[in-house]
Motif scaffolding. Sequence first.
Motif, PDB file in Angstrom:
ATOM      1  N   VAL A   4      23.888  84.013  72.378  1.00  0.00           N
ATOM      2  CA  VAL A   4      23.890  83.374  71.506  1.00  0.00           C
ATOM      3  C   VAL A   4      25.193  83.388  71.046  1.00  0.00           C
ATOM      4  O   VAL A   4      25.572  81.927  69.891  1.00  0.00           O
ATOM      5  CB  VAL A   4      22.621  83.130  70.837  1.00  0.00           C
ATOM      6  CG1 VAL A   4      22.303  81.949  70.000  1.00  0.00           C
ATOM      7  CG2 VAL A   4      21.604  82.525  72.223  1.00  0.00           C
ATOM      8  N   ARG A   5      25.005  84.139  70.009  1.00  0.00           N
ATOM      9  CA  ARG A   5      26.525  84.093  69.033  1.00  0.00           C
ATOM     10  C   ARG A   5      27.654  84.107  69.392  1.00  0.00           C
ATOM     11  O   ARG A   5      28.025  83.366  68.725  1.00  0.00           O
ATOM     12  CB  ARG A   5      26.547  85.733  68.465  1.00  0.00           C
ATOM     13  CG  ARG A   5      27.124  86.189  67.420  1.00  0.00           C
ATOM     14  CD  ARG A   5      27.352  88.027  66.983  1.00  0.00           C
ATOM     15  NE  ARG A   5      28.057  87.498  65.542  1.00  0.00           N
ATOM     16  CZ  ARG A   5      29.918  87.247  65.277  1.00  0.00           C
ATOM     17  NH1 ARG A   5      30.564  86.883  66.074  1.00  0.00           N
ATOM     18  NH2 ARG A   5      29.933  87.575  64.892  1.00  0.00           N
ATOM     19  N   SER A   6      27.737  84.420  70.544  1.00  0.00           N
ATOM     20  CA  SER A   6      29.243  83.566  71.167  1.00  0.00           C
ATOM     21  C   SER A   6      29.410  82.355  71.436  1.00  0.00           C
ATOM     22  O   SER A   6      30.398  81.982  71.328  1.00  0.00           O
ATOM     23  CB  SER A   6      29.302  84.616  72.249  1.00  0.00           C
ATOM     24  OG  SER A   6      29.355  86.418  72.304  1.00  0.00           O
ATOM     25  N   GLY A  48      23.890  71.588  59.479  1.00  0.00           N
ATOM     26  CA  GLY A  48      23.286  72.777  60.171  1.00  0.00           C
ATOM     27  C   GLY A  48      23.719  73.999  60.269  1.00  0.00           C
ATOM     28  O   GLY A  48      23.607  74.939  60.481  1.00  0.00           O
ATOM     29  N   ALA A  49      25.275  73.760  60.045  1.00  0.00           N
ATOM     30  CA  ALA A  49      26.630  75.030  61.230  1.00  0.00           C
ATOM     31  C   ALA A  49      25.964  75.694  60.063  1.00  0.00           C
ATOM     32  O   ALA A  49      26.283  76.991  60.106  1.00  0.00           O
ATOM     33  CB  ALA A  49      27.475  74.503  61.420  1.00  0.00           C
ATOM     34  N   GLY A  50      25.804  75.484  58.972  1.00  0.00           N
ATOM     35  CA  GLY A  50      25.979  76.404  57.674  1.00  0.00           C
ATOM     36  C   GLY A  50      24.423  76.890  57.215  1.00  0.00           C
ATOM     37  O   GLY A  50      24.774  77.803  56.158  1.00  0.00           O
ATOM     38  N   ARG A  51      23.572  76.566  57.559  1.00  0.00           N
ATOM     39  CA  ARG A  51      21.997  76.039  57.319  1.00  0.00           C
ATOM     40  C   ARG A  51      21.610  77.442  56.738  1.00  0.00           C
ATOM     41  O   ARG A  51      20.873  78.463  56.189  1.00  0.00           O
ATOM     42  CB  ARG A  51      21.235  75.541  57.744  1.00  0.00           C
ATOM     43  CG  ARG A  51      19.480  74.908  56.897  1.00  0.00           C
ATOM     44  CD  ARG A  51      19.004  74.027  58.021  1.00  0.00           C
ATOM     45  NE  ARG A  51      19.720  72.812  58.313  1.00  0.00           N
ATOM     46  CZ  ARG A  51      19.696  71.762  56.964  1.00  0.00           C
ATOM     47  NH1 ARG A  51      19.040  72.256  56.162  1.00  0.00           N
ATOM     48  NH2 ARG A  51      19.959  70.756  57.132  1.00  0.00           N
ATOM     49  N   LEU A  52      22.247  78.374  58.131  1.00  0.00           N
ATOM     50  CA  LEU A  52      20.709  80.092  58.031  1.00  0.00           C
ATOM     51  C   LEU A  52      21.700  80.607  57.284  1.00  0.00           C
ATOM     52  O   LEU A  52      21.412  82.208  56.967  1.00  0.00           O
ATOM     53  CB  LEU A  52      21.499  80.057  58.947  1.00  0.00           C
ATOM     54  CG  LEU A  52      20.709  81.159  60.384  1.00  0.00           C
ATOM     55  CD1 LEU A  52      19.207  81.465  60.088  1.00  0.00           C
ATOM     56  CD2 LEU A  52      21.240  81.979  61.368  1.00  0.00           C
ATOM     57  N   THR A 120      27.855  81.628  58.071  1.00  0.00           N
ATOM     58  CA  THR A 120      26.608  81.612  59.136  1.00  0.00           C
ATOM     59  C   THR A 120      26.977  82.784  59.492  1.00  0.00           C
ATOM     60  O   THR A 120      25.891  83.678  59.955  1.00  0.00           O
ATOM     61  CB  THR A 120      26.152  80.670  59.733  1.00  0.00           C
ATOM     62  OG1 THR A 120      25.376  79.320  59.009  1.00  0.00           O
ATOM     63  CG2 THR A 120      25.992  81.275  60.805  1.00  0.00           C
ATOM     64  N   LEU A 121      27.841  83.060  60.539  1.00  0.00           N
ATOM     65  CA  LEU A 121      27.886  84.410  61.299  1.00  0.00           C
ATOM     66  C   LEU A 121      28.220  85.442  60.705  1.00  0.00           C
ATOM     67  O   LEU A 121      27.168  86.952  61.159  1.00  0.00           O
ATOM     68  CB  LEU A 121      28.984  84.283  62.300  1.00  0.00           C
ATOM     69  CG  LEU A 121      28.622  83.306  63.366  1.00  0.00           C
ATOM     70  CD1 LEU A 121      30.217  83.394  63.902  1.00  0.00           C
ATOM     71  CD2 LEU A 121      27.949  83.592  63.885  1.00  0.00           C
ATOM     72  N   VAL A 124      23.949  86.648  59.750  1.00  0.00           N
ATOM     73  CA  VAL A 124      23.795  86.817  60.874  1.00  0.00           C
ATOM     74  C   VAL A 124      23.661  88.351  61.269  1.00  0.00           C
ATOM     75  O   VAL A 124      23.420  89.066  61.561  1.00  0.00           O
ATOM     76  CB  VAL A 124      23.602  86.082  62.404  1.00  0.00           C
ATOM     77  CG1 VAL A 124      23.610  86.295  63.475  1.00  0.00           C
ATOM     78  CG2 VAL A 124      23.146  84.510  61.860  1.00  0.00           C
ATOM     79  N   ASP A 125      24.890  88.688  61.600  1.00  0.00           N
ATOM     80  CA  ASP A 125      25.388  90.103  61.698  1.00  0.00           C
ATOM     81  C   ASP A 125      24.964  91.171  60.801  1.00  0.00           C
ATOM     82  O   ASP A 125      24.937  92.168  60.440  1.00  0.00           O
ATOM     83  CB  ASP A 125      26.627  89.803  61.833  1.00  0.00           C
ATOM     84  CG  ASP A 125      27.348  89.564  62.786  1.00  0.00           C
ATOM     85  OD1 ASP A 125      27.419  89.653  63.349  1.00  0.00           O
ATOM     86  OD2 ASP A 125      29.229  89.001  62.361  1.00  0.00           O
ATOM     87  N   ALA A 126      24.278  90.579  59.400  1.00  0.00           N
ATOM     88  CA  ALA A 126      24.137  91.256  58.578  1.00  0.00           C
ATOM     89  C   ALA A 126      22.548  91.869  58.277  1.00  0.00           C
ATOM     90  O   ALA A 126      21.642  92.634  57.907  1.00  0.00           O
ATOM     91  CB  ALA A 126      24.317  90.948  56.966  1.00  0.00           C
TER      92      ALA A 126
END
Length: 230
Positions: A4-6, A48-52, A120-121, A124-126
């Motif tokens: 999913v990350r890729s 949407g891409a930056g919301r996380l 976002t990534l 997520v990675d943290a």
Amino acid sequence: MGAVRSAFHDECDRLGAVLRTLDRSDLDRPTRCAPWTVADLLAHVRTGAGRLADMLAAPAPGPAQVDAAGYFGAAKFLPAVDAARIAAARDQAAAGDTGPSPGRTGAVLATDFDRAWRATLTAVDAHPADRVVRTRHGDAMTVTEFLRTRVVEVGVHGLDLAEALDRPPWLTPTAARVIADLLTGGQALPPDLGWDRLTLIGKATGRSPRSRTEQQALDTAGIRLLAFGG
């Protein structure tokens, strides 16, 4: 999470490359997501891409309640919710880097978009893949499942943008795989349909119609495609 990350990385990176080629007139084009222009739709995708990143900065709400398929339920497409989504994107486009200034082009949008999805990534990675976040709709989801919905947003709206810009679809193979698996629940399609993943995504999301014969083949195989809002 790895797949999913890729997919999220690849699809956002591809969209950013497309943004760098756009001029002001491209941003004013209408899209199938009426009443949004290309600029409006890009504002929606960027948000949407930056919301996380902000979601992960908040305390975890408790156990997960829905997965990615459950997230795309009817409540997300009620008239009031849809109207608010449309208005927010238009306001963001007018106020931000997609606004009316003639100096604002795709290159400026690309810089802002890259900043958003890369943040976002980083967030997520943290965190562990099963970290739970709460969406703006109130759903509690694992970060992996919510990131899966972001792949859908960037990938499917990328098809809308490609259509509006009169360009071939640029959907990446990694994103196509994640979206197709979500739409089919991981089930294999009947071979006689002859659909590739791009065709499947178009048919499942209403971007292209399904014939009666195609629907019968799905019904016979016991496959109920995920329908957004259905």
